[in-house]
Design a protein around this motif. Structure first.
Motif, PDB file in Angstrom:
ATOM      1  N   GLY A 365      69.872  55.393  63.413  1.00 56.15           N
ATOM      2  CA  GLY A 365      69.633  56.073  64.683  1.00 56.15           C
ATOM      3  C   GLY A 365      70.680  57.093  65.062  1.00 56.15           C
ATOM      4  O   GLY A 365      70.730  57.529  66.218  1.00 56.15           O
ATOM      5  N   LEU A 366      71.499  57.538  64.116  1.00 53.23           N
ATOM      6  CA  LEU A 366      72.560  58.501  64.397  1.00 53.23           C
ATOM      7  C   LEU A 366      72.518  59.645  63.398  1.00 53.23           C
ATOM      8  O   LEU A 366      72.155  59.459  62.234  1.00 53.23           O
ATOM      9  CB  LEU A 366      73.936  57.829  64.314  1.00 53.23           C
ATOM     10  CG  LEU A 366      74.206  56.634  65.237  1.00 53.23           C
ATOM     11  CD1 LEU A 366      75.549  56.015  64.897  1.00 53.23           C
ATOM     12  CD2 LEU A 366      74.147  57.041  66.699  1.00 53.23           C
ATOM     13  N   ILE A 367      72.891  60.837  63.850  1.00 50.50           N
ATOM     14  CA  ILE A 367      73.155  61.929  62.922  1.00 50.50           C
ATOM     15  C   ILE A 367      74.661  61.972  62.679  1.00 50.50           C
ATOM     16  O   ILE A 367      75.445  61.429  63.460  1.00 50.50           O
ATOM     17  CB  ILE A 367      72.643  63.292  63.433  1.00 50.50           C
ATOM     18  CG1 ILE A 367      73.430  63.760  64.667  1.00 50.50           C
ATOM     19  CG2 ILE A 367      71.154  63.250  63.722  1.00 50.50           C
ATOM     20  CD1 ILE A 367      73.153  65.210  65.053  1.00 50.50           C
ATOM     21  N   PRO A 368      75.094  62.597  61.592  1.00 54.34           N
ATOM     22  CA  PRO A 368      76.533  62.604  61.296  1.00 54.34           C
ATOM     23  C   PRO A 368      77.348  63.317  62.374  1.00 54.34           C
ATOM     24  O   PRO A 368      76.919  64.328  62.945  1.00 54.34           O
ATOM     25  CB  PRO A 368      76.615  63.356  59.966  1.00 54.34           C
ATOM     26  CG  PRO A 368      75.271  63.208  59.354  1.00 54.34           C
ATOM     27  CD  PRO A 368      74.307  63.208  60.505  1.00 54.34           C
ATOM     28  N   ASN A 369      78.520  62.777  62.605  1.00 51.11           N
ATOM     29  CA  ASN A 369      79.487  63.470  63.447  1.00 51.11           C
ATOM     30  C   ASN A 369      80.002  64.703  62.721  1.00 51.11           C
ATOM     31  O   ASN A 369      80.094  65.782  63.296  1.00 51.11           O
ATOM     32  CB  ASN A 369      80.648  62.519  63.785  1.00 51.11           C
ATOM     33  CG  ASN A 369      81.648  63.124  64.735  1.00 51.11           C
ATOM     34  OD1 ASN A 369      81.308  63.982  65.543  1.00 51.11           O
ATOM     35  ND2 ASN A 369      82.887  62.688  64.647  1.00 51.11           N
ATOM     36  N   LEU A 370      80.335  64.539  61.448  1.00 48.96           N
ATOM     37  CA  LEU A 370      80.798  65.660  60.635  1.00 48.96           C
ATOM     38  C   LEU A 370      80.649  65.337  59.165  1.00 48.96           C
ATOM     39  O   LEU A 370      80.491  64.176  58.783  1.00 48.96           O
ATOM     40  CB  LEU A 370      82.263  65.989  60.914  1.00 48.96           C
ATOM     41  CG  LEU A 370      83.314  65.057  60.286  1.00 48.96           C
ATOM     42  CD1 LEU A 370      84.612  65.815  60.047  1.00 48.96           C
ATOM     43  CD2 LEU A 370      83.583  63.857  61.155  1.00 48.96           C
ATOM     44  N   PHE A 371      80.699  66.404  58.358  1.00 52.98           N
ATOM     45  CA  PHE A 371      80.786  66.277  56.907  1.00 52.98           C
ATOM     46  C   PHE A 371      82.189  66.718  56.503  1.00 52.98           C
ATOM     47  O   PHE A 371      82.559  67.875  56.716  1.00 52.98           O
ATOM     48  CB  PHE A 371      79.746  67.153  56.219  1.00 52.98           C
ATOM     49  CG  PHE A 371      78.337  66.677  56.404  1.00 52.98           C
ATOM     50  CD1 PHE A 371      77.774  65.764  55.535  1.00 52.98           C
ATOM     51  CD2 PHE A 371      77.572  67.154  57.458  1.00 52.98           C
ATOM     52  CE1 PHE A 371      76.468  65.323  55.703  1.00 52.98           C
ATOM     53  CE2 PHE A 371      76.266  66.716  57.642  1.00 52.98           C
ATOM     54  CZ  PHE A 371      75.712  65.797  56.766  1.00 52.98           C
ATOM     55  N   PRO A 372      83.001  65.823  55.932  1.00 55.95           N
ATOM     56  CA  PRO A 372      84.352  66.212  55.520  1.00 55.95           C
ATOM     57  C   PRO A 372      84.314  67.323  54.477  1.00 55.95           C
ATOM     58  O   PRO A 372      83.340  67.483  53.743  1.00 55.95           O
ATOM     59  CB  PRO A 372      84.936  64.923  54.942  1.00 55.95           C
ATOM     60  CG  PRO A 372      84.119  63.820  55.541  1.00 55.95           C
ATOM     61  CD  PRO A 372      82.744  64.391  55.701  1.00 55.95           C
ATOM     62  N   GLU A 373      85.394  68.087  54.404  1.00 54.83           N
ATOM     63  CA  GLU A 373      85.505  69.205  53.471  1.00 54.83           C
ATOM     64  C   GLU A 373      85.216  68.746  52.049  1.00 54.83           C
ATOM     65  O   GLU A 373      85.797  67.777  51.552  1.00 54.83           O
ATOM     66  CB  GLU A 373      86.918  69.790  53.540  1.00 54.83           C
ATOM     67  CG  GLU A 373      87.099  71.073  52.762  1.00 54.83           C
ATOM     68  CD  GLU A 373      86.540  72.280  53.502  1.00 54.83           C
ATOM     69  OE1 GLU A 373      85.795  73.051  52.862  1.00 54.83           O
ATOM     70  OE2 GLU A 373      86.835  72.440  54.697  1.00 54.83           O
ATOM     71  N   GLY A 374      84.259  69.427  51.368  1.00 55.93           N
ATOM     72  CA  GLY A 374      83.937  69.160  49.982  1.00 55.93           C
ATOM     73  C   GLY A 374      83.226  67.847  49.737  1.00 55.93           C
ATOM     74  O   GLY A 374      83.095  67.415  48.598  1.00 55.93           O
ATOM     75  N   ASN A 375      82.713  67.212  50.801  1.00 56.20           N
ATOM     76  CA  ASN A 375      82.100  65.888  50.675  1.00 56.20           C
ATOM     77  C   ASN A 375      80.656  65.955  51.141  1.00 56.20           C
ATOM     78  O   ASN A 375      80.345  66.572  52.165  1.00 56.20           O
ATOM     79  CB  ASN A 375      82.885  64.880  51.517  1.00 56.20           C
ATOM     80  CG  ASN A 375      82.628  63.449  51.117  1.00 56.20           C
ATOM     81  OD1 ASN A 375      81.500  63.076  50.827  1.00 56.20           O
ATOM     82  ND2 ASN A 375      83.674  62.634  51.105  1.00 56.20           N
ATOM     83  N   SER A 376      79.760  65.301  50.434  1.00 57.16           N
ATOM     84  CA  SER A 376      78.342  65.332  50.801  1.00 57.16           C
ATOM     85  C   SER A 376      77.940  64.168  51.692  1.00 57.16           C
ATOM     86  O   SER A 376      76.803  64.100  52.152  1.00 57.16           O
ATOM     87  CB  SER A 376      77.474  65.317  49.531  1.00 57.16           C
ATOM     88  OG  SER A 376      77.711  64.140  48.783  1.00 57.16           O
ATOM     89  N   THR A 377      78.858  63.245  51.937  1.00 60.66           N
ATOM     90  CA  THR A 377      78.569  62.076  52.757  1.00 60.66           C
ATOM     91  C   THR A 377      79.118  62.282  54.160  1.00 60.66           C
ATOM     92  O   THR A 377      80.310  62.554  54.338  1.00 60.66           O
ATOM     93  CB  THR A 377      79.193  60.808  52.143  1.00 60.66           C
ATOM     94  OG1 THR A 377      78.692  60.648  50.815  1.00 60.66           O
ATOM     95  CG2 THR A 377      78.847  59.583  52.969  1.00 60.66           C
ATOM     96  N   GLY A 378      78.262  62.145  55.156  1.00 59.45           N
ATOM     97  CA  GLY A 378      78.677  62.367  56.532  1.00 59.45           C
ATOM     98  C   GLY A 378      79.361  61.157  57.137  1.00 59.45           C
ATOM     99  O   GLY A 378      79.209  60.029  56.675  1.00 59.45           O
ATOM    100  N   LEU A 379      80.135  61.407  58.195  1.00 60.52           N
ATOM    101  CA  LEU A 379      80.729  60.353  59.016  1.00 60.52           C
ATOM    102  C   LEU A 379      79.907  60.240  60.296  1.00 60.52           C
ATOM    103  O   LEU A 379      79.572  61.253  60.914  1.00 60.52           O
ATOM    104  CB  LEU A 379      82.187  60.683  59.348  1.00 60.52           C
ATOM    105  CG  LEU A 379      83.125  60.911  58.160  1.00 60.52           C
ATOM    106  CD1 LEU A 379      84.535  61.217  58.667  1.00 60.52           C
ATOM    107  CD2 LEU A 379      83.134  59.709  57.227  1.00 60.52           C
ATOM    108  N   TYR A 380      79.606  59.042  60.712  1.00 60.68           N
ATOM    109  CA  TYR A 380      78.639  58.829  61.796  1.00 60.68           C
ATOM    110  C   TYR A 380      79.288  58.371  63.108  1.00 60.68           C
ATOM    111  O   TYR A 380      78.616  57.856  63.980  1.00 60.68           O
ATOM    112  CB  TYR A 380      77.595  57.808  61.343  1.00 60.68           C
ATOM    113  CG  TYR A 380      76.620  58.397  60.345  1.00 60.68           C
ATOM    114  CD1 TYR A 380      75.385  58.878  60.749  1.00 60.68           C
ATOM    115  CD2 TYR A 380      76.957  58.522  59.005  1.00 60.68           C
ATOM    116  CE1 TYR A 380      74.500  59.442  59.849  1.00 60.68           C
ATOM    117  CE2 TYR A 380      76.087  59.081  58.092  1.00 60.68           C
ATOM    118  CZ  TYR A 380      74.855  59.548  58.516  1.00 60.68           C
ATOM    119  OH  TYR A 380      73.984  60.124  57.621  1.00 60.68           O
ATOM    120  N   ASN A 381      80.569  58.575  63.270  1.00 61.70           N
ATOM    121  CA  ASN A 381      81.284  58.071  64.444  1.00 61.70           C
ATOM    122  C   ASN A 381      81.143  59.001  65.649  1.00 61.70           C
ATOM    123  O   ASN A 381      82.083  59.627  66.109  1.00 61.70           O
ATOM    124  CB  ASN A 381      82.762  57.859  64.107  1.00 61.70           C
ATOM    125  CG  ASN A 381      83.405  59.090  63.494  1.00 61.70           C
ATOM    126  OD1 ASN A 381      82.749  59.877  62.816  1.00 61.70           O
ATOM    127  ND2 ASN A 381      84.694  59.266  63.716  1.00 61.70           N
TER     128      ASN A 381
END
Length: 674
Positions: A365-381
Motif C-alpha cells: 500500500g505504499l509507493i517508494p519514498n526514494l530510489f537510492p543512487e544507482g539502485n533499482s530497489t526503492g525505500l518505502y519509509n
C-alpha cells in the motif's frame, strides 16, 4: 511567435563574488547534467561539464573541467575560465568576461579579449550522456588560436573530491580520442574536436589540490586532484564555430550529426517545449521556469526492470529528479511536482508515464519514498508520498481526461486504501476514529524528514495534520472515480470513511486557544501546537477537510507568522526550536531544515488557500509569487532554490534547483495568470 527567453546572470560591473556564488545547470533527460559556477570555478563535488547517468552505476563525473584559453596573433594568451587551487583562487577570465546569460535555458558566456569577442556555449544532447562546448569568434581582426585542456576525475558525483585518482589510458585514432579508467567498469570518455586545423598535444598533467570551497563550507572533504591527458589546439575564425564534444555514448551515436546540427536540434527541442506549455507560461520569467522544469523529467536509466515492463506495455518509463545536485527520484516530490512540471507545460504523455511507473512499485500500500543512487530497489519509509499520488492522479485525469490510465491505476489505488485501513509498514494505519496515524522509532515519515546520525529532528509521530488532509482528499477522489466507474453503491464505503475522517479531523485538530490547527494530535507527547505550514493543506487541497468557517483564521495566522517573499517558514519564530539560518555542517543544517527554514514549494499551497478564501482574487494571489520570480537570477540562475534562510535577506540555500519549487511556482503562475 514565441521569443527565446534570455536570463542574464552576470554583467561586467556586477560584483565579482557572484561569479562564484551563482551557478548554472542543464539536464539531459536521463538524470545526468552539466553544471558549474558562472566564473568557471568548480566549487562543489557535483560540478562538471559532463555528469553522466550510467545504468547500474548512477551519476558519474566524467568531465570535470576544461581549461580554455585564447592565444592572440601577438602571442599573448588569455584564460577564459577559472579554477581554484590550494594557493588561492584563480578567476583568470573574470576581467575579460562581459556577460553570462541563459538562452533557452542554455548557458552562454561572452568574453572581450583585447578587442576579440569570443562566445562560449554549453549544450547537452537530450537523452544522451553527451556534452558539446561551442566556441565562436564574434569579433576580431583575423583568426586566433583556441587552447583547450580537459581535466578529469572519474568518480560518483556524490563521492568525496579527495577520492584517489584512477590510472588513465588515453588513445587517439583519426581525430577521435578515448580516455579509459584502467581496471574500472566505467565506459570510456570519448572526445572529439570539430574545428579547422585541430591538433592535440599529448602532455599529461596532474592538477593537484583543487579546492572546492562550497564543500569546505558544508563540512566535507574539499581538496582533490584532477588529471589531464594534454591540450587541444584549434583555429578560431569568424563564422566557423569550434565544438568540443565529450560523451560516454558509442562513437556512432556521438558522430551521427555534425556538432553544430546537434546543438541546433537541442535548441529547437527547447523552443517546442515552450510551444507546448500553457499560453500564460510562454513568455517572460514563466517561460524560463518552463525550461527549468525540463531538467527534472527523466527516464530512470538504471532501473532496467522498469524499462522492460514499460516497453512490454508499449510505454516509456518516466520519473522526476527531486533536486540538483544530490537528490535522486523521490515519490513525494514526484507527486507534488507532477502538475507543475508536466500538466501545465503540456507534457501529458510523460505525466501518465510517471504515474504508471510509480504504480508498478506499489508495495504494502505504499509507493517508494526514494530510489537510492544507482539502485533499482526503492525505500518505502514514507507516510505521505502515496497519498500525494491520489492528488497527482486527480490532477492528471482532470487535465487530460485519460480514463484509460485511470482504469489501469484504479485497482492499485483501492489496494492502497485497504492497506492503510488494515495497517501497513512503519505503523501507518487508520485509527478507530477514522484518522491516519503513523510512526516508528528511528524513522521520519513525513515531508519534514531530516535525520542525522540516528537523530530524527522532527519525528511527528502520531496523527499529522497534512497526512489527514491528504487522506481525506484521497478518499474523496477515489469515491468519485469508483462511483463513476461502478456506481454509487460501490463508492458508499469510501464516502462513509471520508465523512468519519472529516468529522474527527474538525473535532480533534482545532486548537481553540491559538485559533489554528495542531500540527500533530495523539502524538508521543500529546497534541503538538507547533505553528507550522502543514495545516494549509486542510484548506488548499481540492477536497478541503477543514470546516469553511475556520479557513480565514488559519490563513490569517499563516500569513502573519510564516509568509515571506520566497515561500513559507517551516516553523514560527516564537518556537524555542526556531532557526533563522540554514548553513554549516550536516548536523547544523539538519537542525534547521524544518525548524524555520523557508521552503519555496509551499508558495503553491499558500496560493491555493488564498484563492479558496478569496475566490477570484488572482491578482492578489499573484503578488505572493513576485519574490521567487525576482530570485530566479540567484543561486541557480533561471531556476528555483530548494530553501532560503528564514530571515532577511532570505539567502538561497540547499539545492540550487528543486523540482517542487519549480513546479509549484509554475503551477501558481499558471493559476493566477491571464
Amino acid at each position: 511567435m514565441i521569443e527565446d527567453p534570455v536570463r542574464v546572470g552576470w554583467r561586467r560591473g556586477d560584483p565579482g563574488e557572484a561569479l562564484l556564488e551563482r551557478e548554472w545547470i542543464v539536464g539531459n533527460g536521463l538524470g545526468g547534467y552539466a553544471t558549474g559556477t558562472l566564473g568557471g570555478v568548480c566549487t562543489r563535488r557535483y560540478h562538471g561539464l559532463l555528469v553522466a547517468s550510467l545504468p547500474g552505476v548512477g551519476r558519474t563525473v566524467m568531465l570535470s573541467h576544461v581549461r580554455d584559453a585564447v592565444r592572440l596573433p601577438g602571442g599573448r594568451t588569455h584564460r577564459l575560465g577559472g579554477e581554484e587551487r590550494s594557493v588561492g583562487l584563480e578567476l583568470h577570465g573574470s576581467s575579460d568576461l562581459v556577460e553570462f546569460r541563459l538562452e533557452l535555458g542554455l548557458p552562454v558566456w561572452t568574453f572581450d579579449v583585447e578587442g576579440w569577442t569570443v562566445e562560449k556555449r554549453v549544450a547537452l544532447a537530450h537523452r544522451q550522456n553527451t556534452v558539446r562546448v561551442v566556441y565562436q569568434l564574434l569579433g576580431g581582426d583575423g583568426t586566433c588560436r583556441l587552447e583547450l585542456r580537459p581535466g578529469v576525475h572519474f568518480r560518483p558525483h556524490d563521492a568525496p573530491v579527495s577520492s584517489p585518482l584512477q590510472r588513465y589510458r588515453f588513445t587517439a585514432e583519426d581525430g577521435r580520442y578515448e580516455l579509459v579508467a584502467v581496471g574500472s567498469d566505467l565506459p570510456p570518455l570519448h572526445l572529439l574536436l570539430d574545428g579547422a586545423h585541430a591538433s592535440f598535444v599529448l602532455e599529461r598533467e596532474r592538477v593537484p589540490e583543487v579546492v572546492y570551497r562550497v564543500e569546505q563550507s558544508r563540512g566535507y572533504d574539499a581538496q582533490g586532484d584532477l588529471w589531464s591527458p594534454g591540450e587541444f589546439h584549434v583555429e578560431l575564425a569568424p563564422g566557423r564555430p569550434v565544438v568540443l564534444v565529450a560523451s560516454t555514448e558509442p562513437w556512432a551515436l556521438v558522430s551521427a550529426l555534425p556538432s553544430t546540427q546537434a546543438v541546433a536540434a537541442e535548441v529547437e527541442r527547447r523552443r517546442k517545449l515552450l510551444q507546448r506549455a500553457a499560453p500564460s507560461l510562454q513568455h517572460g520569467p514563466a517561460a524560463e521556469v518552463v525550461l527549468a522544469a525540463d531538467a527534472f523529467v527523466t527516464i530512470p536509466t538504471g532501473r532496467i526492470a522498469d524499462q522492460v515492463r514499460s516497453i512490454t506495455a508499449g510505454d516509456v518509463p518516466r520519473t522526476v529528479i527531486a533536486g540538483y545536485h544530490w537528490f535522486t527520484d523521490w515519490g513525494r516530490d514526484t507527486m507534488i511536482s507532477l502538475e507543475g512540471l508536466t500538466l501545465v507545460t503540456g507534457r501529458w504523455d510523460e505525466a501518465g508515464s510517471i504515474l504508471r511507473t510509480f504504480a508498478r512499485h506499489v508495495k504494502d500500500g505504499l509507493i517508494p519514498n526514494l530510489f537510492p543512487e544507482g539502485n533499482s530497489t526503492g525505500l518505502y519509509n514514507t507516510a505521505d508520498a502515496t497519498l500525494w499520488m491520489f492528488h497527482a492522479v486527480d490532477r492528471y485525469v482532470r487535465a487530460t481526461g485519460d480514463r484509460y490510465t485511470l482504469r489501469a491505476l484504479l485497482p492499485r489505488l483501492e489496494e492502497i486504501v485497504r492497506e492503510h485501513e488494515r495497517g501497513t509498514r512503519f505503523g501507518i494505519r487508520i485509527d478507530a476514529d477514522g484518522l491516519l496515524t503513523q510512526g516508528e522509532e528511528g524513522y521520519q515519515l513525513t515531508w519534514m524528514d531530516a535525520k542525522c546520525d540516528g537523530w530524527v529532528v522532527t519525528p511527528r509521530r502520531g496523527k499529522a495534520v497534512e497526512l489527514n488532509a491528504l487522506w481525506f482528499n484521497a478518499l474523496k477522489v477515489l469515491e468519485g472515480w469508483v462511483g463513476d466507474e461502478r456506481g454509487a453503491a460501490e463508492a458508499r464505503p469510501l464516502a462513509q470513511a471520508a465523512e468519519r475522517a472529516r468529522a474527527a479531523f474538525n473535532a480533534r485538530f482545532w486548537y481553540a486557544r491559538g485559533g489554528y490547527l495542531y500540527d500533530v494530535v495523539d502524538g508521543e507527547h500529546g497534541d503538538d501546537p507547533s505553528f507550522r505550514p502543514n495545516q494549509l493543506l486542510a484548506i488548499s487541497l481540492p477536497n478541503p477537510v477543514l470546516d469553511r468557517s475556520r479557513w480565514s483564521p488559519v490563513l490569517e495566522e499563516v500569513s502573519a507568522r510564516l509568509l515571506t517573499p520566497v515561500g513559507l517558514r517551516s516553523l514560527s519564530r516564537d518556537h524555542p526550536d526556531y532557526k533563522a539560518s540554514y548553513h554549516g555542517d550536516l548536523r547544523t543544517r539538519d537542525a534547521a531544515y524544518h525548524q524555520g527554514t523557508v521552503w519555496s514549494w509551499l508558495v503553491g499551497p499558500y496560493v491555493d488557500a488564498w484563492l479558496a478564501v478569496h475566490p477570484g482574487d488572482r491578482a492578489g494571489a499573484r503578488r505572493f509569487l513576485a519574490g521567487l520570480v525576482e530570485r530566479l537570477g540567484d543561486a541557480g540562475v533561471g531556476t528555483v532554490s530548494e530553501v532560503f534562510d528564514a530571515e532577511p535577506p532570505f539567502t538561497a540555500r540547499g539545492c540550487i534547483a528543486q523540482a517542487w519549487g519549480v513546479a509549484e511556482l509554475l503551477r501558481a503562475l499558471h493559476r493566477t495568470g491571464s
